[in-house]
Design an enzyme around this catalytic site. Structure first.
Site, PDB file in Angstrom:
ATOM      1  N   GLU A 114      59.916  -9.682  25.846  1.00 58.54           N
ATOM      2  CA  GLU A 114      60.062  -9.881  26.706  1.00 58.54           C
ATOM      3  C   GLU A 114      60.473 -11.003  27.792  1.00 58.54           C
ATOM      4  O   GLU A 114      61.621 -10.778  27.981  1.00 58.54           O
ATOM      5  CB  GLU A 114      58.524  -8.889  28.060  1.00 58.54           C
ATOM      6  CG  GLU A 114      59.120  -7.765  27.316  1.00 58.54           C
ATOM      7  CD  GLU A 114      59.379  -7.107  27.098  1.00 58.54           C
ATOM      8  OE1 GLU A 114      59.715  -6.905  27.154  1.00 58.54           O
ATOM      9  OE2 GLU A 114      59.722  -5.088  26.400  1.00 58.54           O
ATOM     10  N   GLU A 144      63.497  -6.921  31.662  1.00 57.30           N
ATOM     11  CA  GLU A 144      62.767  -8.006  30.799  1.00 57.30           C
ATOM     12  C   GLU A 144      61.903  -8.441  31.444  1.00 57.30           C
ATOM     13  O   GLU A 144      60.482  -8.901  31.461  1.00 57.30           O
ATOM     14  CB  GLU A 144      63.386  -8.770  30.049  1.00 57.30           C
ATOM     15  CG  GLU A 144      64.552  -7.938  29.732  1.00 57.30           C
ATOM     16  CD  GLU A 144      64.046  -6.675  28.256  1.00 57.30           C
ATOM     17  OE1 GLU A 144      63.305  -6.574  28.065  1.00 57.30           O
ATOM     18  OE2 GLU A 144      65.020  -6.245  27.776  1.00 57.30           O
ATOM     19  N   HIS A 147      58.961  -6.253  32.476  1.00 60.30           N
ATOM     20  CA  HIS A 147      57.790  -6.038  31.065  1.00 60.30           C
ATOM     21  C   HIS A 147      57.309  -7.158  30.589  1.00 60.30           C
ATOM     22  O   HIS A 147      56.215  -6.923  30.407  1.00 60.30           O
ATOM     23  CB  HIS A 147      59.212  -5.502  29.845  1.00 60.30           C
ATOM     24  CG  HIS A 147      60.220  -4.263  30.437  1.00 60.30           C
ATOM     25  ND1 HIS A 147      60.860  -3.986  29.704  1.00 60.30           N
ATOM     26  CD2 HIS A 147      59.633  -3.400  31.138  1.00 60.30           C
ATOM     27  CE1 HIS A 147      61.949  -2.815  29.112  1.00 60.30           C
ATOM     28  NE2 HIS A 147      61.221  -2.241  30.875  1.00 60.30           N
ATOM     29  N   GLU A 209      65.466  -4.104  19.589  1.00 62.78           N
ATOM     30  CA  GLU A 209      64.598  -2.713  20.789  1.00 62.78           C
ATOM     31  C   GLU A 209      64.996  -1.402  20.027  1.00 62.78           C
ATOM     32  O   GLU A 209      63.785  -0.453  19.788  1.00 62.78           O
ATOM     33  CB  GLU A 209      66.253  -3.107  21.631  1.00 62.78           C
ATOM     34  CG  GLU A 209      65.197  -4.213  22.716  1.00 62.78           C
ATOM     35  CD  GLU A 209      66.195  -4.555  24.158  1.00 62.78           C
ATOM     36  OE1 GLU A 209      66.019  -5.045  24.652  1.00 62.78           O
ATOM     37  OE2 GLU A 209      67.375  -3.881  23.698  1.00 62.78           O
ATOM     38  N   GLU A 243      63.573   0.775  28.644  1.00 62.09           N
ATOM     39  CA  GLU A 243      64.435   0.271  27.508  1.00 62.09           C
ATOM     40  C   GLU A 243      65.225   0.877  26.527  1.00 62.09           C
ATOM     41  O   GLU A 243      66.253   0.649  25.715  1.00 62.09           O
ATOM     42  CB  GLU A 243      62.945   0.167  25.694  1.00 62.09           C
ATOM     43  CG  GLU A 243      61.733  -0.974  26.447  1.00 62.09           C
ATOM     44  CD  GLU A 243      63.274  -2.180  26.309  1.00 62.09           C
ATOM     45  OE1 GLU A 243      63.882  -2.680  25.329  1.00 62.09           O
ATOM     46  OE2 GLU A 243      62.237  -2.859  26.713  1.00 62.09           O
ATOM     47  N   HIS A 246      68.815   0.133  27.658  1.00 58.45           N
ATOM     48  CA  HIS A 246      69.026  -1.994  26.809  1.00 58.45           C
ATOM     49  C   HIS A 246      69.530  -1.509  25.414  1.00 58.45           C
ATOM     50  O   HIS A 246      70.996  -2.012  24.837  1.00 58.45           O
ATOM     51  CB  HIS A 246      67.263  -2.582  26.268  1.00 58.45           C
ATOM     52  CG  HIS A 246      66.987  -3.097  27.902  1.00 58.45           C
ATOM     53  ND1 HIS A 246      65.909  -2.926  27.766  1.00 58.45           N
ATOM     54  CD2 HIS A 246      66.989  -2.621  28.949  1.00 58.45           C
ATOM     55  CE1 HIS A 246      65.085  -3.676  29.137  1.00 58.45           C
ATOM     56  NE2 HIS A 246      66.145  -3.185  29.661  1.00 58.45           N
TER      57      HIS A 246
HETATM   58 FE   LIG Z   1      62.188  -5.301  27.647  1.00 62.73          FE
HETATM   59 FE   LIG Z   2      64.413  -4.285  26.403  1.00 63.72          FE
END
Ligand SMILES: [Fe+2]
Ligand SMILES: [Fe+2]
Lengths: 525, 393
Positions: A114, A144, A147, A209, A243, A246
């Site tokens: 992360e 991130e 996270h 990811e 996520e 992402h």
């Molecule tokens: Fe993440």
């Molecule tokens: Fe991510």
């Protein structure tokens, strides 16, 4: 007032709307693409051999204020659950100790991913030219950071509530001692941030990811809850909601380069390298954490792997990108073979070097051994026998003065580290596809364990020069290394790493020193 | 996935038999007494804050980058062998790149919580403002020329500063620096969006008002009033590699001078004279962000790097050098901006020559006090202001 006649007339024509009116995020976002302007010197500081299109759109149309609103709501739910409900249930100390130890590693190592994803998404924000695409990466930068803090929060929470806070409370310092750390950095740190910007996006988004997030984040929650841990699911499932954004960024990255016919020349090679490198670490490490780091099993790792990595990702996800010339990586079928034995191979090595861990490892009990044999026929004759021999030699008991790495050495099983993936392997004991090859370059010997990594190194040796734990520690006695790396508890004498999860018979620095175990570099001896 | 979990596995916390078996193997006593995560982190304040525990040392740098806890080399490098992170990423030196602390102790959760509250209040404010028909008191010239076009052009000023941060967030050498820089950048993006939000809002309550960004962009890219600013922003955005030079020149030279003057001394100061109570609402949010960022940057550069045990004088020297370099371009930007006074009527005590000089003096003396004095720098404020005033006609 300098009011022109035309303006006055225009103003009179305007009608004031007195209905309570706000502005929704999309009404602002639809102008975002125009926030850029062309100027001669504009450039990215992170060049890429690909060409990213100027008009790339993003899927999640959010602006700063809306981002904050959405994330604040998710945070409230998650922290509310943890700090109120689960705390009152005493849930922080009601998971099986084997799993409580696994979370020292899982949470901190995911945090590394992360954290580096912050820098990786920033690099993509720099290299994208379309405003919307920059905005998409910015949201990822913020996610991130979220996270990173969430993963840290798990270790923070367990430090307070779990019966063994050691390791949870200092993972960021003690993680660097052991043999699993450098490989972690290869997949979750440097692979995301050092290289061609799009190659990094492929590593982070298309593989990290889209492929490993499922097994890592979602499967962890299933194993966690089976083993009494409800903390981890509360946090990881909240991470997972971001996520998707992402993966969409990764998809948009491919879309943004797809218009350029030259792209497909590089893309499939970059994808294959990224996939191979990441699976090389994740396949054994995740399998090991789940199956050997739990008491209650969910399903054999090989099944999880096939479903998510092979079918979901290799088939469906990559399939969706087929129209852009993306092909399933040729290394996928080699990886599939490794998904069967690689994690058992790695457990032998990790357990053999248990004093270097910032967590406690335990041998499988009788019931677990039966589970391994039932799900991996042939397991007992190889792994089970070795583990039982170690147990019989007293590896769990400090009075034995026996560390299993000494058994490996005595029986001529050398442990090498693959220079490209940084994953340790033992060619004479491995049932997975590892095979040893050694090259000399710049007066240094380099070991490798497979064709794909060897080929990456042969093409660009200057990218993979990191020394291994065995090179770094060669000639040093193991307790000295552990003390130097702060692998000792608050009492100043008991080790953080232990070869069992009992409350008694804990090994001390003295016990470890008495074993007289000295590191050696397999490439030099 | 949640359903699958219930289907395939028993939950260890809820299944009575399994929960009992688990409790049996948990030792009655804790195996360690240290229950504070990050106990080895040096706290900035009385005790280790949650912000420090969650943030400090998440950056996995080796010890040859001062402050790092890891050892050895990077495991993968750029093509050609450039490292992931290295001391050569900046001219400044630190004996510990992990030393900076954001005085507001922001980690992700408090940061988004604050902004979320501002988001909610912004919408409620706009609804109240529109229900009252307050827009009727805004002078049409001010609204259509100054706010729509010239305040609108500031979208690009803020957006350009925002983009200057991408490489900072990639390259900087510490975790606390990384979060401070990201939050500063995110606020800049928010500022740009708030300017457009105001324009969209006006277009919704007054039909005929143009919400398109075309006119503001034309002003930004062609109007002499913003020429100096645009040239500077373009350089800031893509021209510098050193993450410290970017942060310093943006937050400690250009924005405290040009940004503060344009926002606070021009638009915020003039708005009430044109019956505009809307723009100040947005500008004051921007100003709050400015102050929070100022605190963070002051800590990074003044508290941490200027007072570094080993590198204090070297760092001060570089900060002075960068200040000189960016100050001359900032002065040009301000001089060009003086042209805007030509387009508004003279308001005694506000836009006459003496008042503009006073406004410049306020901005420059804040800046000298906040930064220049603290790096042992010297600027001839009077001479600079006289030079800027040559743009005032
Ligand atoms: Fe993440
Ligand atoms: Fe991510």
């Amino acid at each position: 007032m300098a009011l022109s006649a035309a303006t006055t007339a225009a103003t009179e024509a305007l009608k004031v709307n007195r209905a309570p009116t706000g502005v929704n995020p999309q009404e602002v976002h639809r102008w975002m693409q125009s926030f850029n302007w062309d100027f001669a010197k504009n450039r990215t500081k992170y060049p890429t051999k690909y060409h990213m299109a100027n008009d790339t759109k993003e899927q999640f149309k959010i602006i700063a204020k809306e981002y904050a609103r959405m994330e604040a709501i998710k945070d409230e739910r998650q922290f509310g659950t943890l700090l109120d409900g689960l705390s009152r249930l005493g849930a922080g100390n009601r998971m099986h100790p084997k799993w409580g130890e696994t979370m020292k590693v899982a949470s901190n190592f995911l945090e590394v991913g992360e954290y580096n994803a912050i820098a990786a998404a920033a690099m993509l924000w720099d290299s994208a030219t379309a405003s919307e695409q920059k905005n998409g990466y910015l949201a990822q930068v913020m996610d991130e950071i979220r996270h990173t803090h969430q993963c840290a929060f798990i270790n923070h929470f367990y430090s307070k509530h779990y019966h063994d806070p050691a390791g949870h409370n200092d993972a960021r310092r003690t993680r660097a001692i052991g043999p699993l750390w450098k490989g972690m950095k290869r997949v979750f740190a440097d692979g995301f941030i050092s290289g061609d910007a799009v190659e990094c996006s492929v590593n982070l988004q298309l593989v990290g990811e889209a492929c490993f997030t499922n097994p890592l984040i979602v499967a962890v929650t299933e194993w966690a809850s089976a083993n009494g841990d409800e903390i981890t699911p509360s946090v990881f499932l909240s991470i997972e909601t971001d996520e998707l954004r992402h993966m969409a960024n990764g998809y948009q990255t491919v879309v943004s380069i797809a218009h350029d016919p030259a792209s497909s020349k590089y893309l499939n090679t970059d994808l294959n390298n990224a996939f191979w490198t990441q699976q090389k670490y994740f396949t054994p490490v995740l399998g090991m954490l789940f199956e050997y780091g739990s008491k209650y099993k969910v399903e054999p790792w090989v099944k999880t792997w096939n479903r998510w990595v092979y079918e979901d990702w290799g088939g469906i996800w990559i399939g969706r990108l087929g129209k852009f010339g993306v092909q399933s990586p040729p290394s996928l079928k080699d990886a599939k073979q490794d998904a069967y034995w690689a994690h058992h191979d790695l457990f032998l090595l990790a357990y053999a070097l248990w004093p270097t861990g910032f967590f406690r490892l335990a041998l499988p009990d009788e019931e677990e051994m039966q589970w391994f044999e039932a799900n991996y026929p042939g397991w007992y004759d190889h792994y089970g026998k070795i583990l039982n021999e170690w147990r019989a030699l007293g590896c769990e008991d400090p009075s034995s003065k026996f560390i299993p790495i000494q058994w490996l050495e005595k029986n001529g099983h050398k442990v090498y580290v693959d220079r490209v993936s940084q994953v340790p392997f033992c060619p004479s004991l491995a049932k997975s596809t590892n095979t040893l090859r050694i090259h000399e370059y710049n007066n240094q010997l380099h070991s490798f364990s497979d064709d794909w990594g060897e080929r990456m190194w042969l093409t660009e040796p200057e990218r993979y020069e990191c020394q291994s734990v065995f090179e770094q520690y060669a000639g040093r006695e193991i307790s000295e290394v552990v003390v130097e790396g702060h692998g000792v508890r608050a009492d100043g004498k008991t080790l953080i790493g232990q070869p069992h999860v009992r409350g008694d018979k804990l090994w001390t620095v003295e016990d470890l020193r008495a074993a007289g175990c000295v590191f050696s570099d397999p490439l030099r001896n | 996935m949640a359903q699958e979990t219930t289907r395939t596995t028993r939950r260890g916390l809820l299944d009575p038999e399994r929960a009992a078996a688990i409790l049996k193997v948990i030792p009655p006593n804790a195996l360690d007494t240290q229950r504070r995560m990050g106990y080895f982190v040096e706290p900035r304040w009385k005790r280790l804050s949650e912000y420090e525990a969650l943030t400090c040392y998440s950056q996995p740098t080796p010890d040859w980058i001062p402050g790092g806890l890891d050892w050895g080399d990077w495991t993968q490098k750029f093509h050609g062998g450039r490292p992931s992170w290295g001391n050569e990423l900046t001219e400044l030196r630190s004996s510990d790149w992990h030393k900076h602390r954001d005085p507001a102790r922001r980690w992700h959760h408090p940061y988004v919580k604050n902004k979320s509250e501002e988001a909610g209040y912004t919408q409620r404010f706009l609804q109240g403002y529109s229900a009252e028909g307050q827009i009727r008191t805004m002078d049409p010239f001010w609204r259509d020329e100054m706010i729509s076009k010239y305040w609108g052009a500031m979208i690009f000023n803020e957006y350009g500063m925002f983009n200057a941060h991408s490489s900072v967030v990639r390259d900087c050498l510490g975790d606390t620096i990384r979060s401070s820089a990201t939050f500063a950048a995110f606020d800049k993006n928010d500022n740009a969006q708030m300017i457009q939000m105001e324009r969209v809002f006006i277009s919704k309550v007054l039909s005929g008002f143009p919400e398109s960004t075309d006119e503001p962009k034309l002003v930004w890219t062609t109007d002499p009033v913003y020429r100096g600013a645009r040239v500077l922003i373009e350089e800031l955005w893509q021209g510098i590699q050193d993450f410290n030079e970017i942060l310093w020149s943006t937050h400690c030279v250009y924005d405290p001078l040009f940004g503060q003057f344009v926002r606070r001394e021009f638009f915020l100061r003039l708005a009430p004279f044109f019956g505009d109570s809307l723009t100040p609402f947005f500008i004051n949010q921007t100003q709050t962000y400015f102050q929070t960022t100022r605190d963070a940057m002051s800590d990074l550069y003044l508290t941490t790097l200027c007072d570094d045990m080993q590198f204090s004088s070297l760092n001060r020297r570089f900060l002075r050098l960068w200040t000189d370099k960016w100050l001359s371009q900032t002065v040009t930007a301000l001089k060009d901006f003086m042209g805007l006074y030509d387009k508004v009527p003279v308001i005694a005590g506000v836009t006459d020559e003496a008042s503009v000089k006073e406004a410049l003096t306020r901005v420059f003396s804040d800046w000298v006090h906040d930064y220049v004095d603290k790096i042992d720098g010297k600027v001839d404020t009077k001479k600079i202001i006289d030079l800027i005033m040559t743009g005032y006609k």
